[in-house]
Design a protein around this motif. Structure first.
Motif, mmCIF file in Angstrom:
data_model
loop_
_atom_site.group_PDB
_atom_site.id
_atom_site.type_symbol
_atom_site.label_atom_id
_atom_site.label_comp_id
_atom_site.label_asym_id
_atom_site.label_seq_id
_atom_site.Cartn_x
_atom_site.Cartn_y
_atom_site.Cartn_z
ATOM 1 N N THR A 158 0.988 -1.211 -0.013
ATOM 2 C CA THR A 158 0.136 0.061 -0.037
ATOM 3 C C THR A 158 0.891 1.269 -0.169
ATOM 4 O OG1 THR A 158 -1.617 -1.230 1.191
ATOM 5 C CG2 THR A 158 -1.798 1.190 1.496
ATOM 6 N N VAL A 159 0.514 2.178 -0.845
ATOM 7 C CA VAL A 159 1.004 3.516 -0.910
ATOM 8 C C VAL A 159 0.237 4.508 -0.546
ATOM 9 C CG1 VAL A 159 2.317 5.045 -2.500
ATOM 10 C CG2 VAL A 159 2.856 2.766 -2.580
ATOM 11 N N GLU A 160 0.367 5.635 0.278
ATOM 12 C CA GLU A 160 -0.278 6.670 0.442
ATOM 13 C C GLU A 160 0.209 7.736 0.689
ATOM 14 O OE1 GLU A 160 -4.246 7.770 3.435
ATOM 15 O OE2 GLU A 160 -3.396 5.829 3.470
ATOM 16 N N GLU A 161 -0.050 9.055 -0.202
ATOM 17 C CA GLU A 161 0.677 10.180 -0.193
ATOM 18 C C GLU A 161 -0.629 11.218 -0.219
ATOM 19 O OE1 GLU A 161 3.801 10.903 0.301
ATOM 20 O OE2 GLU A 161 4.678 9.104 0.215
ATOM 21 N N THR A 162 -0.157 12.463 0.279
ATOM 22 C CA THR A 162 -0.980 13.512 0.232
ATOM 23 C C THR A 162 -0.263 14.786 -0.100
ATOM 24 O OG1 THR A 162 -2.102 12.429 2.175
ATOM 25 C CG2 THR A 162 -2.642 14.919 1.647
ATOM 26 N N ILE A 163 -0.936 15.585 -0.758
ATOM 27 C CA ILE A 163 -0.299 17.000 -1.076
ATOM 28 C C ILE A 163 -1.366 18.031 -1.120
ATOM 29 C CG2 ILE A 163 -0.574 16.876 -3.606
ATOM 30 C CD1 ILE A 163 2.221 17.775 -3.753
ATOM 31 N N ARG A 180 1.385 13.687 -18.649
ATOM 32 C CA ARG A 180 2.072 14.977 -18.785
ATOM 33 C C ARG A 180 2.553 15.317 -17.115
ATOM 34 N NH1 ARG A 180 -1.781 19.455 -21.405
ATOM 35 N NH2 ARG A 180 0.226 20.806 -21.066
ATOM 36 N N PHE A 181 2.031 14.388 -16.188
ATOM 37 C CA PHE A 181 2.618 14.593 -14.606
ATOM 38 C C PHE A 181 2.947 13.228 -13.928
ATOM 39 C CE2 PHE A 181 -1.929 15.249 -14.444
ATOM 40 C CZ PHE A 181 -2.366 14.265 -13.494
ATOM 41 N N LEU A 225 -3.760 10.372 -2.402
ATOM 42 C CA LEU A 225 -3.915 9.250 -3.238
ATOM 43 C C LEU A 225 -3.340 7.884 -2.370
ATOM 44 C CD1 LEU A 225 -3.731 7.869 -5.905
ATOM 45 C CD2 LEU A 225 -1.486 8.828 -6.435
ATOM 46 N N ARG A 226 -4.233 6.946 -2.544
ATOM 47 C CA ARG A 226 -3.904 5.680 -1.887
ATOM 48 C C ARG A 226 -4.056 4.399 -2.856
ATOM 49 N NH1 ARG A 226 -4.703 2.686 3.142
ATOM 50 N NH2 ARG A 226 -5.074 0.368 2.835
ATOM 51 N N MET A 227 -3.191 3.527 -3.109
ATOM 52 C CA MET A 227 -2.884 2.676 -3.761
ATOM 53 C C MET A 227 -2.518 1.334 -3.332
ATOM 54 S SD MET A 227 -1.572 4.415 -7.489
ATOM 55 C CE MET A 227 0.104 3.992 -7.159
ATOM 56 N N ASP A 228 -3.102 0.126 -3.488
ATOM 57 C CA ASP A 228 -3.122 -1.108 -3.159
ATOM 58 C C ASP A 228 -2.206 -1.845 -4.584
ATOM 59 O OD1 ASP A 228 -3.528 -0.966 -0.613
ATOM 60 O OD2 ASP A 228 -5.713 -1.074 -1.266
ATOM 61 N N LEU A 229 -1.041 -2.019 -4.532
ATOM 62 C CA LEU A 229 -0.297 -2.592 -5.641
ATOM 63 C C LEU A 229 0.103 -4.162 -5.561
ATOM 64 C CD1 LEU A 229 1.721 0.580 -6.094
ATOM 65 C CD2 LEU A 229 -0.244 -0.061 -7.530
ATOM 66 N N GLU A 230 0.196 -4.816 -6.501
ATOM 67 C CA GLU A 230 0.703 -6.156 -6.489
ATOM 68 C C GLU A 230 1.872 -6.037 -7.423
ATOM 69 O OE1 GLU A 230 1.508 -9.552 -5.187
ATOM 70 O OE2 GLU A 230 -0.450 -8.946 -4.312
ATOM 71 N N ASP A 285 4.756 12.127 -8.718
ATOM 72 C CA ASP A 285 3.459 12.318 -9.377
ATOM 73 C C ASP A 285 2.803 13.196 -8.855
ATOM 74 O OD1 ASP A 285 4.602 10.313 -11.326
ATOM 75 O OD2 ASP A 285 3.155 8.728 -10.494
ATOM 76 N N LEU A 286 2.583 13.235 -7.565
ATOM 77 C CA LEU A 286 1.680 14.067 -6.816
ATOM 78 C C LEU A 286 2.357 15.718 -6.959
ATOM 79 C CD1 LEU A 286 -0.144 12.423 -3.907
ATOM 80 C CD2 LEU A 286 -0.978 13.145 -5.886
ATOM 81 N N LYS A 287 3.683 15.647 -6.940
ATOM 82 C CA LYS A 287 4.318 16.713 -6.816
ATOM 83 C C LYS A 287 4.211 17.556 -8.299
ATOM 84 C CE LYS A 287 8.613 19.273 -6.177
ATOM 85 N NZ LYS A 287 9.976 18.969 -6.461
#
Length: 148
Positions: A3-8, A29-30, A99-104, A126-128
């Motif tokens: 799980t990845v979670e980032e906030t901006i 583009r980003f 943004l919260r993602m669950d990745l395999e 990506d968020l930046k």
């Protein structure tokens, strides 16, 4: 699955941030590594990206979308991935994007990269870049305001 979670915080109204995020075909583009996103219909997307040096393609489905609040998705082929991006108004001209993602990870190289924190850094970057993109423009390149 990791799980990845980032906030901006972005210096635009929540409606502007949300509207831009609905423009999936603008993601290259980003978003690092994303080469193309094709919106097939209101809820289906086809992605092409370069991950760990390999081109990958997959299809995803928007499973929940509420204007100015959130967009949730899941892929339905390829390595498992699902997530949600939420939008919160901080004041009239500022908003928070989470943004919260669950990745395999698919294979050894992606698994090692994930363990070393490459996925976290990519999402943060990506968020930046999203922040820079939308703040520089000051308005969204388009909008889709429907509910899913």
């Amino acid at each position: 699955m990791s799980t990845v979670e980032e906030t901006i915080e972005v210096d635009v109204p929540v409606r502007t941030a949300y509207d831009q995020w609905t423009q999936f075909e603008e993601f290259p583009r980003f978003m690092e590594g994303v080469e193309r996103v094709v919106q097939l219909d209101d809820t289906h997307l086809h992605w092409v990206a370069k991950i760990a040096g390999k081109e990958k393609e997959w299809d995803a489905e928007i499973v929940d979308q509420v204007p100015d609040q959130q967009i949730a998705w899941r892929n339905y082929d390829g390595a498992g991935n699902k997530g949600v991006v939420t939008f919160r108004e901080l004041d009239a001209d500022h908003s928070e994007v989470r943004l919260r993602m669950d990745l395999e990870p698919d294979g050894v190289v992606e698994g090692v990269g994930d363990m070393l924190g490459f996925t976290d850094r990519r999402v943060k970057g990506d968020l930046k870049r999203f922040k820079e993109f939308i703040e520089e423009r000051g308005q969204a390149t388009g909008a889709w305001r429907g509910d899913v």
